[in-house]
Every structure is written in C-alpha cells, then in structure tokens.
Design a protein around this motif. Structure first.
Motif, short mmCIF file in Angstrom:
data_model
loop_
_atom_site.label_atom_id
_atom_site.label_comp_id
_atom_site.label_asym_id
_atom_site.label_seq_id
_atom_site.Cartn_x
_atom_site.Cartn_y
_atom_site.Cartn_z
N ASP A 112 -8.78 1.91 -3.46
CA ASP A 112 -9.94 1.29 -2.63
C ASP A 112 -11.02 2.21 -2.70
O ASP A 112 -11.16 3.63 -2.64
CB ASP A 112 -9.42 1.27 -1.18
N ILE A 154 -3.44 -11.76 2.02
CA ILE A 154 -2.85 -11.00 3.14
C ILE A 154 -3.17 -11.69 4.33
O ILE A 154 -4.47 -11.79 4.75
CB ILE A 154 -3.14 -9.48 3.27
N ASP A 211 -7.94 1.84 1.85
CA ASP A 211 -8.65 2.63 2.70
C ASP A 211 -7.95 2.42 4.42
O ASP A 211 -8.42 2.89 5.24
CB ASP A 211 -10.19 2.15 2.66
N LYS A 238 -10.73 -1.27 -6.11
CA LYS A 238 -10.97 -2.37 -5.38
C LYS A 238 -12.28 -2.33 -4.35
O LYS A 238 -12.56 -1.19 -3.89
CB LYS A 238 -9.67 -2.63 -4.25
N ILE A 251 0.27 -9.20 -0.70
CA ILE A 251 0.20 -7.75 -0.27
C ILE A 251 0.18 -7.38 1.20
O ILE A 251 -0.42 -8.47 2.12
CB ILE A 251 -1.44 -7.11 -0.82
N THR A 298 0.88 -1.33 -0.12
CA THR A 298 0.11 0.10 0.06
C THR A 298 0.91 1.30 0.04
O THR A 298 2.00 1.26 0.40
CB THR A 298 -0.97 0.09 1.14
N GLU A 358 -8.13 -12.17 2.44
CA GLU A 358 -7.53 -11.39 3.62
C GLU A 358 -7.83 -12.36 4.86
O GLU A 358 -9.01 -12.73 5.07
CB GLU A 358 -7.90 -10.19 3.94
N TYR A 416 0.13 5.88 0.30
CA TYR A 416 -0.66 6.88 0.48
C TYR A 416 -0.25 8.48 0.19
O TYR A 416 -1.10 9.10 0.50
CB TYR A 416 -1.20 6.88 1.98
N VAL A 441 0.18 -3.97 4.36
CA VAL A 441 0.16 -2.63 4.21
C VAL A 441 1.56 -2.09 4.87
O VAL A 441 2.31 -2.63 5.73
CB VAL A 441 -0.87 -2.28 5.79
N VAL A 447 -8.21 -9.96 -3.68
CA VAL A 447 -7.44 -10.03 -2.10
C VAL A 447 -8.36 -11.14 -1.42
O VAL A 447 -9.25 -10.85 -1.16
CB VAL A 447 -7.36 -8.75 -1.63
O1 KIV Z 1 -6.89 -1.08 2.63
C1 KIV Z 1 -5.90 -1.80 2.73
O2 KIV Z 1 -4.78 -1.47 2.83
C2 KIV Z 1 -6.49 -3.20 2.23
C3 KIV Z 1 -4.99 -4.17 2.21
C4 KIV Z 1 -5.02 -4.46 3.59
C5 KIV Z 1 -5.29 -5.40 1.28
O3 KIV Z 1 -7.48 -3.25 1.63
#
Ligand code: KIV
Length: 278
Positions: free
Chosen positions: A97, A217, A58, A127, A227, A36, A196, A38, A229, A194
């Motif tokens: 997301d 994940i 998100d 996503k 994947i 991820t 999880e 940001y 974070v 994904v």
């Molecule tokens: O929001 C996010 O970081 C995710 C990952 C954990 C796949 O959806």
C-alpha cells in the motif's frame, strides 16, 4: 463432452504468481485469494498456504500500531514492514500500500515513492486509493514498469472526509461514480482493483464490466477474488467486527490463554523444569 469447469490452482503449485497469472485466473473464472501481512512469520505461513496475493496493507497502522485510522502510517514504516514480508514470500504476488499523501500531491512525487516501495522493500506492485483524480498518476507509475492496484468504495485513507466506515455506493449516483472510476483506473493501466464495502450487486456489475480482476472486501461473492485483513480473520484484532469478516480462528483468545498459563507457571515456579534447563 469437454470439462468446462475452471481448474483451481493447486496450492502445491509453487509457480510464482504474477499480474499476468491473476489476469488468467479472472479469464478462467478461478477466484483469487488475497490476505494482508506485515511481518516475515505471517508472510511465510500465507505463502505456504497457497495465497495468491499478499498485501502489505496500510491497515498495519490499526492492527499493528494500534492507531484509530490508517492515515498516520509513513512511507518509511511501510518500507520496513514490506521488507519483512518480502523475506517470507516465494510464490504470492506481493503488493504494498502507498500510504496517505505519498501519491496525491503530484505524479512526480508518487513515482518517486512508488519506486522506493519496489526498490527498497521488494514489493512487486503498489496499491493506491481513489478514482479519476489519480488516474494520471497511475498511468505514470505503470509506464515506468510498476504494476498498480486500485482501491474504490470504502477508501479508509479518506475517513476524515466521509466520517464513517459505513457501506458505500448505496445511492445510484455513488454506484455510478465508482463504476466510472473503475473503468478509468483500468484504462490508466491498473492490473486489478479492490472494491471495499459496497453492495454485492454493484460490485458484481463492476467486476463483470472490467477486463481486469476486481478483488472484493465486503463486496459480496460476485468479485473475481476476495481479500481480508489477516488479523481480522484470525480473531487477533477484535476492536470491531464488520459482518464481512469471517473468523477462521480465535487466535486472540488462544494467545491470551497461553500467556495466562505462562504467567501462572512462572509465578507458581513450575516453569522451567529440570528438562527445560541446562
Ligand atoms: O490496508 C489494507 O489492509 C487494505 C485491505 C483492507 C484491502 O487496503
């Protein structure tokens, strides 16, 4: 004898990653590496490292905004973060997301919001969390030309329904439901899913039954990719530490040390020196 081992993509290979390249990676058994981001600084480091997929998750709500869950993040906030990330990405596939309640009300609204994600922030795919109930929406978004990634298993936007972040699909019924949802998302046109925090055996069976990539994940090594974070794997976000998070650095500790040294230098008047002044 021909060499049948998959050839991993060379991180120096700067060709753009697309949904089609991910599909080819699955077909030749080359794992997909996703993380991820940001903001611009993190995004350009990930891109230089050869990451295949960057998700503007998100999870920004938790690791950047300090909230307890992901549910509060707004579409405008996601657009803002995704546009920062987009400025730092050249090679990776950029996925954004869709925030909670921006795609669940009806397909028209979902389509409008997915369109905003792509047009206003520069993401190349979106996503969404959930299975059968959102397949019609997924189909509509894909039909207009926006690739959709699914997300099953632990779906953090539904935290208030489930009440905990515990491992999912531990019962045969729930595992079967996730298997069905995965196939339904694939039929609706999703390009990847994904998975999880579900048992490794369940994830592996789902990955094998899908023709599209399953990116795990906390779902074991049998997925087509992984994947995490970024703030978790860097040791920057330490509020909790699920066992599926491998810590590749302790940047939180490093930063704390640097900030303390700076405070000490300013208080002790050893910063700035003559050389650091004009
Ligand atoms: O929001 C996010 O970081 C995710 C990952 C954990 C796949 O959806």
């Amino acid at each position: 004898m021909p060499n049948t081992r998959p050839t991993p993509t060379d991180p120096a290979d700067r060709r753009k990653v697309t949904t089609k390249s991910l599909q080819r990676m699955k077909e030749r058994g080359e794992p997909i590496a996703a993380l991820t981001a940001y903001d611009y600084t993190m995004a350009q480091l990930l891109d230089r490292a050869g990451i295949d997929v960057i998700l503007v998750g998100d999870s920004v709500a938790m690791v950047m905004q300090g909230r307890e869950t992901t549910v509060a993040v707004t579409l405008d906030q996601m657009l803002y973060h995704a546009s920062l990330v987009s400025a730092g990405v050249e090679r990776a596939l950029l996925v954004g997301d869709m925030p909670f309640m921006t795609y669940q009300i009806n397909a028209d609204e979902a389509l409008r919001n997915a369109g905003r994600m792509v047009k206003e922030s520069g993401v190349e795919a979106v996503k969404v969390e959930g299975g059968g109930s959102i397949c019609e929406t997924v189909r509509r978004i894909v039909e207009v030309g926006i690739p959709v990634m699914g997300h099953l298993g632990l779906t953090p936007q539904s935290i208030h329904r489930f009440g905990t972040y515990q491992v999912r699909a531990t019962s045969e019924d729930e595992a079967e439901q996730i298997r069905r949802d995965a196939l339904a998302l694939q039929d609706a046109g999703a390009f990847a899913i994904v998975l999880e925090k579900i048992p490794a055996s369940v994830a592996q069976a789902i990955a094998t039954s899908l023709s599209i990539p399953a990116i795990g994940i906390g779902a074991g090594p049998g997925c087509d990719g992984q994947i995490l974070v970024s703030h978790d794997m860097l040791g920057l976000y330490t509020r909790f530490h699920p066992r599926f998070v491998r810590r590749y650095a302790q940047l939180g500790e490093e930063m704390l040390g640097a900030f303390r040294r700076y405070v000490g230098d300013v208080k002790g008047k050893s910063f700035p020196t003559k050389d650091e002044s004009y």
